[in-house]
Design a protein around this motif. Structure first.
Motif, PDB file in Angstrom:
ATOM      1  N   HIS A 125       1.076  -1.504   0.367  1.00 41.56           N
ATOM      2  CA  HIS A 125      -0.047   0.095   0.127  1.00 41.56           C
ATOM      3  C   HIS A 125       0.889   1.013  -0.410  1.00 41.56           C
ATOM      4  O   HIS A 125       0.219   2.610  -0.951  1.00 41.56           O
ATOM      5  CB  HIS A 125      -1.075   0.071   1.110  1.00 41.56           C
ATOM      6  CG  HIS A 125      -0.610   0.414   2.541  1.00 41.56           C
ATOM      7  ND1 HIS A 125       0.420  -1.173   2.670  1.00 41.56           N
ATOM      8  CD2 HIS A 125       0.092   1.730   3.174  1.00 41.56           C
ATOM      9  CE1 HIS A 125       1.417  -0.490   4.372  1.00 41.56           C
ATOM     10  NE2 HIS A 125       0.587   0.568   4.081  1.00 41.56           N
ATOM     11  N   VAL A 145       1.544  10.427  -9.845  1.00 40.73           N
ATOM     12  CA  VAL A 145       1.365  10.759 -11.142  1.00 40.73           C
ATOM     13  C   VAL A 145       0.353  11.598 -11.017  1.00 40.73           C
ATOM     14  O   VAL A 145       0.332  12.428 -12.137  1.00 40.73           O
ATOM     15  CB  VAL A 145       0.526   9.834 -11.431  1.00 40.73           C
ATOM     16  CG1 VAL A 145      -0.187   9.152 -12.599  1.00 40.73           C
ATOM     17  CG2 VAL A 145       1.252   7.954 -11.799  1.00 40.73           C
ATOM     18  N   GLY A 146      -0.029  11.482  -9.775  1.00 43.28           N
ATOM     19  CA  GLY A 146      -0.900  13.099  -9.549  1.00 43.28           C
ATOM     20  C   GLY A 146      -2.204  13.371  -8.587  1.00 43.28           C
ATOM     21  O   GLY A 146      -2.671  13.916  -8.296  1.00 43.28           O
ATOM     22  N   GLU A 155       1.679   1.853  -3.457  1.00 44.09           N
ATOM     23  CA  GLU A 155       0.901   2.286  -3.995  1.00 44.09           C
ATOM     24  C   GLU A 155       0.570   4.030  -3.579  1.00 44.09           C
ATOM     25  O   GLU A 155       0.120   4.244  -4.791  1.00 44.09           O
ATOM     26  CB  GLU A 155      -0.267   1.162  -3.997  1.00 44.09           C
ATOM     27  CG  GLU A 155      -1.036   1.630  -5.054  1.00 44.09           C
ATOM     28  CD  GLU A 155      -1.508   1.463  -6.518  1.00 44.09           C
ATOM     29  OE1 GLU A 155      -1.742   1.882  -7.457  1.00 44.09           O
ATOM     30  OE2 GLU A 155      -0.692  -0.158  -6.830  1.00 44.09           O
ATOM     31  N   ASN A 156       0.384   4.407  -2.810  1.00 41.97           N
ATOM     32  CA  ASN A 156       0.063   5.216  -2.300  1.00 41.97           C
ATOM     33  C   ASN A 156       1.445   6.574  -3.136  1.00 41.97           C
ATOM     34  O   ASN A 156       1.492   7.629  -3.197  1.00 41.97           O
ATOM     35  CB  ASN A 156       0.393   5.558  -0.953  1.00 41.97           C
ATOM     36  CG  ASN A 156      -0.698   5.238  -0.248  1.00 41.97           C
ATOM     37  OD1 ASN A 156      -1.750   4.910  -0.024  1.00 41.97           O
ATOM     38  ND2 ASN A 156      -0.450   4.839   1.419  1.00 41.97           N
ATOM     39  N   ARG A 165       2.915   6.181  -5.661  1.00 45.94           N
ATOM     40  CA  ARG A 165       2.661   5.486  -7.305  1.00 45.94           C
ATOM     41  C   ARG A 165       1.579   6.377  -7.790  1.00 45.94           C
ATOM     42  O   ARG A 165       1.870   7.815  -8.449  1.00 45.94           O
ATOM     43  CB  ARG A 165       1.862   4.387  -7.694  1.00 45.94           C
ATOM     44  CG  ARG A 165       1.604   4.747  -9.535  1.00 45.94           C
ATOM     45  CD  ARG A 165       1.687   3.027  -9.771  1.00 45.94           C
ATOM     46  NE  ARG A 165       2.485   2.247  -9.289  1.00 45.94           N
ATOM     47  CZ  ARG A 165       1.916   0.652  -8.745  1.00 45.94           C
ATOM     48  NH1 ARG A 165       1.321   0.366  -9.556  1.00 45.94           N
ATOM     49  NH2 ARG A 165       3.128   0.330  -8.691  1.00 45.94           N
ATOM     50  N   GLU A 166       0.248   6.862  -5.978  1.00 54.03           N
ATOM     51  CA  GLU A 166      -0.833   8.104  -6.482  1.00 54.03           C
ATOM     52  C   GLU A 166       0.025   9.655  -6.751  1.00 54.03           C
ATOM     53  O   GLU A 166      -0.975  10.056  -7.346  1.00 54.03           O
ATOM     54  CB  GLU A 166      -1.614   7.431  -5.694  1.00 54.03           C
ATOM     55  CG  GLU A 166      -2.585   6.355  -6.457  1.00 54.03           C
ATOM     56  CD  GLU A 166      -3.174   5.696  -4.930  1.00 54.03           C
ATOM     57  OE1 GLU A 166      -3.451   7.080  -3.897  1.00 54.03           O
ATOM     58  OE2 GLU A 166      -4.079   4.971  -4.685  1.00 54.03           O
ATOM     59  N   GLN A 167       0.731   9.617  -5.888  1.00 52.04           N
ATOM     60  CA  GLN A 167       1.308  10.710  -5.691  1.00 52.04           C
ATOM     61  C   GLN A 167       2.096  11.322  -6.259  1.00 52.04           C
ATOM     62  O   GLN A 167       2.065  12.856  -7.067  1.00 52.04           O
ATOM     63  CB  GLN A 167       2.118  10.865  -4.501  1.00 52.04           C
ATOM     64  CG  GLN A 167       1.336  10.818  -2.922  1.00 52.04           C
ATOM     65  CD  GLN A 167       2.845  10.579  -1.629  1.00 52.04           C
ATOM     66  OE1 GLN A 167       3.570  11.144  -1.793  1.00 52.04           O
ATOM     67  NE2 GLN A 167       1.729  10.092  -0.287  1.00 52.04           N
TER      68      GLN A 167
END
Length: 118
Positions: A107, A117-118, A110-111, A113-115
């Motif tokens: 997780h 990407v956008g 994943e967090n 990656r989200e930060q």
């Protein structure tokens, strides 16, 4: 022949371990062989994100390091199987700990990656 400009510190356990497991798919390959996936084509199917060329190169490197052994069966078609050596078996607890850490912390990745990407 290639000569390293900076000598490797083989007195450091992390350097030695990463020299063996440092390839992107090596730990997955060893885990697969341990789980009974012995043939190169089976490894290609099991690790579908890696190209067959990369898997074959990393199989070769693991074989050269004495981590796995390659057995070639005569006949047509030619049959090749890989198995772990005692040295390879000794790496399984390390791979299990890496796997456990990854599962427990996926997780966080994943967090990140989200930060990014956008």
């Amino acid at each position: 022949m290639y000569s390293r400009k900076i000598p490797e510190d083989l007195d450091c356990g992390i350097v030695v371990t990463m020299k063996i497991l440092g390839g992107k798919w090596k730990a997955c390959i060893l885990d697969g062989i341990n789980k009974g996936i012995k043939r190169p084509s089976e490894l290609h199917r099991a690790i579908h994100d890696a190209s067959p060329r990369v898997i074959n190169m990393q199989l070769y490197e693991l074989e050269q390091a004495g981590i796995i052994v390659k057995k070639i069966y005569q006949g047509f078609p030619l049959k090749v199987e890989y198995s772990l050596t005692d040295l390879g078996i000794s790496l399984l607890p390390v791979i299990a700990i890496i796997d456990k850490w990854g599962i427990e912390n996926n997780h966080l990745v994943e967090n990140l990656r989200e930060q990014i990407v956008g």
